[in-house]
Design a protein around this motif. Structure first.
Motif, short mmCIF file in Angstrom:
data_model
loop_
_atom_site.label_atom_id
_atom_site.label_comp_id
_atom_site.label_asym_id
_atom_site.label_seq_id
_atom_site.Cartn_x
_atom_site.Cartn_y
_atom_site.Cartn_z
N ARG A 195 -1.04 1.21 17.43
CA ARG A 195 0.15 1.97 16.94
C ARG A 195 0.18 1.78 15.83
O ARG A 195 0.16 0.43 15.38
CB ARG A 195 1.24 2.01 17.47
N VAL A 196 0.48 2.58 14.44
CA VAL A 196 1.08 1.83 12.89
C VAL A 196 1.84 2.23 12.56
O VAL A 196 2.97 3.16 12.72
CB VAL A 196 -0.68 2.73 12.30
N VAL A 197 2.31 1.59 12.61
CA VAL A 197 3.83 1.32 11.66
C VAL A 197 3.64 1.29 10.06
O VAL A 197 3.38 0.43 9.56
CB VAL A 197 4.84 0.18 12.31
N ALA A 198 3.95 2.12 9.37
CA ALA A 198 4.09 1.97 7.78
C ALA A 198 5.35 0.88 7.57
O ALA A 198 6.13 1.90 7.66
CB ALA A 198 4.01 3.35 7.25
N GLU A 207 1.35 7.23 -3.32
CA GLU A 207 1.02 8.90 -4.11
C GLU A 207 0.63 9.09 -5.24
O GLU A 207 0.13 10.07 -5.94
CB GLU A 207 2.66 9.34 -3.95
N THR A 208 0.14 7.95 -6.11
CA THR A 208 0.10 7.93 -7.21
C THR A 208 -1.47 6.89 -7.59
O THR A 208 -2.37 7.77 -8.43
CB THR A 208 0.56 7.63 -8.00
N ASP A 209 -1.86 6.60 -6.91
CA ASP A 209 -2.52 5.24 -7.02
C ASP A 209 -4.08 6.31 -5.79
O ASP A 209 -3.31 5.76 -4.57
CB ASP A 209 -2.77 3.89 -6.45
N GLU A 210 -5.06 6.29 -6.14
CA GLU A 210 -5.68 7.21 -5.21
C GLU A 210 -6.73 5.77 -4.24
O GLU A 210 -6.78 5.63 -2.98
CB GLU A 210 -6.78 7.62 -6.30
N ASN A 211 -6.87 4.74 -4.68
CA ASN A 211 -6.89 3.30 -3.74
C ASN A 211 -5.89 3.01 -2.78
O ASN A 211 -6.66 3.31 -1.51
CB ASN A 211 -7.37 1.73 -4.39
N ASP A 212 -5.03 3.65 -3.26
CA ASP A 212 -3.88 2.90 -1.92
C ASP A 212 -4.19 3.75 -0.96
O ASP A 212 -4.16 3.42 0.48
CB ASP A 212 -1.95 2.76 -2.62
N ALA A 213 -3.86 4.91 -1.44
CA ALA A 213 -3.82 6.81 -0.65
C ALA A 213 -5.38 6.05 0.57
O ALA A 213 -4.90 6.87 1.59
CB ALA A 213 -3.91 7.46 -1.59
N ALA A 214 -6.36 6.14 -0.16
CA ALA A 214 -7.64 5.89 0.61
C ALA A 214 -7.98 5.17 1.76
O ALA A 214 -7.83 5.32 2.76
CB ALA A 214 -8.89 5.62 -0.44
N ILE A 215 -7.34 3.91 1.36
CA ILE A 215 -6.81 2.72 2.32
C ILE A 215 -6.11 2.95 3.13
O ILE A 215 -6.10 2.86 4.54
CB ILE A 215 -6.66 0.78 1.39
N SER A 216 -4.91 2.90 2.51
CA SER A 216 -3.81 3.97 3.96
C SER A 216 -4.21 4.62 4.82
O SER A 216 -4.32 4.63 6.13
CB SER A 216 -2.45 4.25 3.63
N ALA A 217 -5.56 5.61 4.86
CA ALA A 217 -5.55 7.09 5.66
C ALA A 217 -6.59 6.41 5.90
O ALA A 217 -7.22 6.48 7.25
CB ALA A 217 -6.04 8.03 4.51
N PHE A 223 0.99 -0.79 -0.02
CA PHE A 223 0.15 0.36 -0.09
C PHE A 223 0.89 1.38 -0.42
O PHE A 223 0.34 1.99 -0.93
CB PHE A 223 -1.04 0.24 1.35
N VAL A 224 1.75 0.68 0.82
CA VAL A 224 2.24 1.99 0.95
C VAL A 224 3.15 2.49 -0.37
O VAL A 224 3.74 3.96 -0.99
CB VAL A 224 3.86 2.06 1.96
N SER A 254 6.39 9.35 2.79
CA SER A 254 6.51 9.63 4.36
C SER A 254 5.66 10.52 4.59
O SER A 254 5.65 10.65 6.07
CB SER A 254 8.78 9.84 4.67
N ARG A 255 5.70 11.63 3.90
CA ARG A 255 5.19 12.53 3.98
C ARG A 255 3.42 12.86 4.12
O ARG A 255 2.75 12.95 4.85
CB ARG A 255 5.62 13.78 2.98
N PHE A 256 3.08 12.10 3.53
CA PHE A 256 1.54 11.24 3.01
C PHE A 256 1.58 10.41 4.20
O PHE A 256 0.73 10.75 5.37
CB PHE A 256 1.25 10.35 2.15
N LEU A 257 1.93 9.62 4.80
CA LEU A 257 1.23 9.06 5.97
C LEU A 257 1.84 9.80 7.41
O LEU A 257 1.22 9.16 7.98
CB LEU A 257 2.83 7.89 6.00
N ARG A 258 2.87 10.43 7.20
CA ARG A 258 2.88 11.01 8.21
C ARG A 258 1.49 12.46 8.62
O ARG A 258 1.14 12.69 9.82
CB ARG A 258 4.28 12.02 8.88
#
Ligand code: C2E
Ligand code: MG
Ligand code: MG
Ligand code: MG
Length: 292
Positions: free
Chosen positions: A243-246, A221-231, A216-217, A255-259
């Motif tokens: 707690r979540v570890v990526a 930045e490019t795949d909207e589905n992966d971004a949505a699932i991760s968020a 997912f990581v 890193s920026r997205f996840l933070r």
């Protein structure tokens, strides 16, 4: 290549009988050779534990990592350095995983204590456990002995298990995980998102940490589905008090997205590759020399 086929078969899940059988056939000859060599490797000390940092998202990125994950390596006399993904499946099927797993657990905890005694290193050590180890009745005694041997405090050791562990025999998995938790270790679900379990189901397990899978990581930045699932995973995990570890962070953008979405701990090549203990000892010793 046969090793790779095995690895992918394992990743696709054991239900994928056809693919797995194919991989087994392909690999049969080589598998036996590898198994024989692996026995020698254990006896002759060719295995090594490498360590990869997990950094606290909130902390100074140049500070000490919050935790280190132990990842086993095989220093093969002819084939060079072999990563875990290429021989753990064979270790599991040959039963050698128990010997290897016990050794890794002991070695990682020994090293962790050596670091903390020297005033360097992380606050926590993370060690992977395979489903096979979890089904071994001797595991609890092994873990209890290691905790005592190195005087590990509550929550200094985190054991990582994949979701499939919990899916196969849920009742038994809950019992074993609860027994481990009662010993004072933390429990993490590794590779979250690759199986088919829901977060609601996982919450019935006595776990504290969720590791968002590299899958997912990678395209976050490019795949909207992966971004949505991760968020969504991050938000729900936090609702559930986890707690979540990526894992597998390779770029600044990931890193920026996840933070930005509140990820607690960051792990991946962007922050540090798995390296031998001596590498980290030298690195941290140098850091403390510079800062004093
Ligand atoms: P895992 O626990 O999910 O470990 C993450 C894997 O991704 C590791 O591969 C690591 O080297 C790799 N990795 C870390 N950061 C990055 C990155 O930024 N990019 C990419 N492309 N890869 C990254 P490795 O060491 O080959 O381990 C594979 C799997 O083998 C592990 O997955 C874990 O399930 C298992 N394993 C490793 N060590 C042990 C062990 O001591 N005991 C047991 N039972 N299983 C182990
Ligand atoms: Mg892991
Ligand atoms: Mg993982
Ligand atoms: Mg993984």
């Amino acid at each position: 290549n046969a090793d790779t086929a095995m690895y992918h078969a394992k990743e696709q899940g054991r239900n994928n009988i056809q693919f797995f059988t194919e991989a087994l056939n392909l690999a049969a000859g080589e598998r036996l050779t590898v198994e024989r060599e692996l026995r020698v490797a254990i006896e002759e000390g060719q295995l090594a534990v490498y360590y990869q940092p997990q950094l606290e998202a909130a902390a100074d990125p140049l500070g000490y990592p919050f935790a280190m994950e132990a990842l086993v390596r095989w220093r093969h006399p002819h084939r060079g350095l072999i990563t875990a993904g290429h021989f753990i499946p064979i270790a599991e099927e040959s039963g050698l995983i128990h010997t290897i797993g016990d050794w890794v657990l002991n070695e990682a905890c020994r090293r962790f204590r050596e670091w903390t005694h020297a005033g360097i290193g992380p606050r926590r050590i993370a060690v992977n456990l395979s489903a096979h180890q979890l089904r071994n009745p001797a595991l609890l005694d092994t873990v209890a002995a290691v905790l005592q041997r190195y005087e590990l405090h509550e929550d200094e050791l985190e054991l990582e298990v994949t979701e499939s562990v919990a899916m196969r025999d849920p009742a038994r998995a809950v019992e074993t995980l609860q027994a481990l938790r009662n010993l004072g270790v933390r429990l993490a679900i590794d590779d979250f998102g690759t199986g088919h379990s829901s977060l609601a189901y996982l919450k019935r397990l006595p776990i504290q940490t969720l590791k968002l899978d590299r899958e997912f990581v990678r395209d976050i930045e490019t795949d909207e589905n992966d971004a949505a699932i991760s968020a969504a995973t991050l938000a729900l995990a936090h609702e559930l008090g986890l707690r979540v570890v990526a894992e597998g962070i390779e770029t600044e953008g990931q890193s920026r997205f996840l933070r930005a979405h509140g990820c607690d701990l960051l792990q991946g090549y962007f922050y540090g590759k798995p390296e031998p203990a001596e590498f980290w000892t030298a690195h941290w010793t140098e850091e403390s020399r510079k800062s004093s």
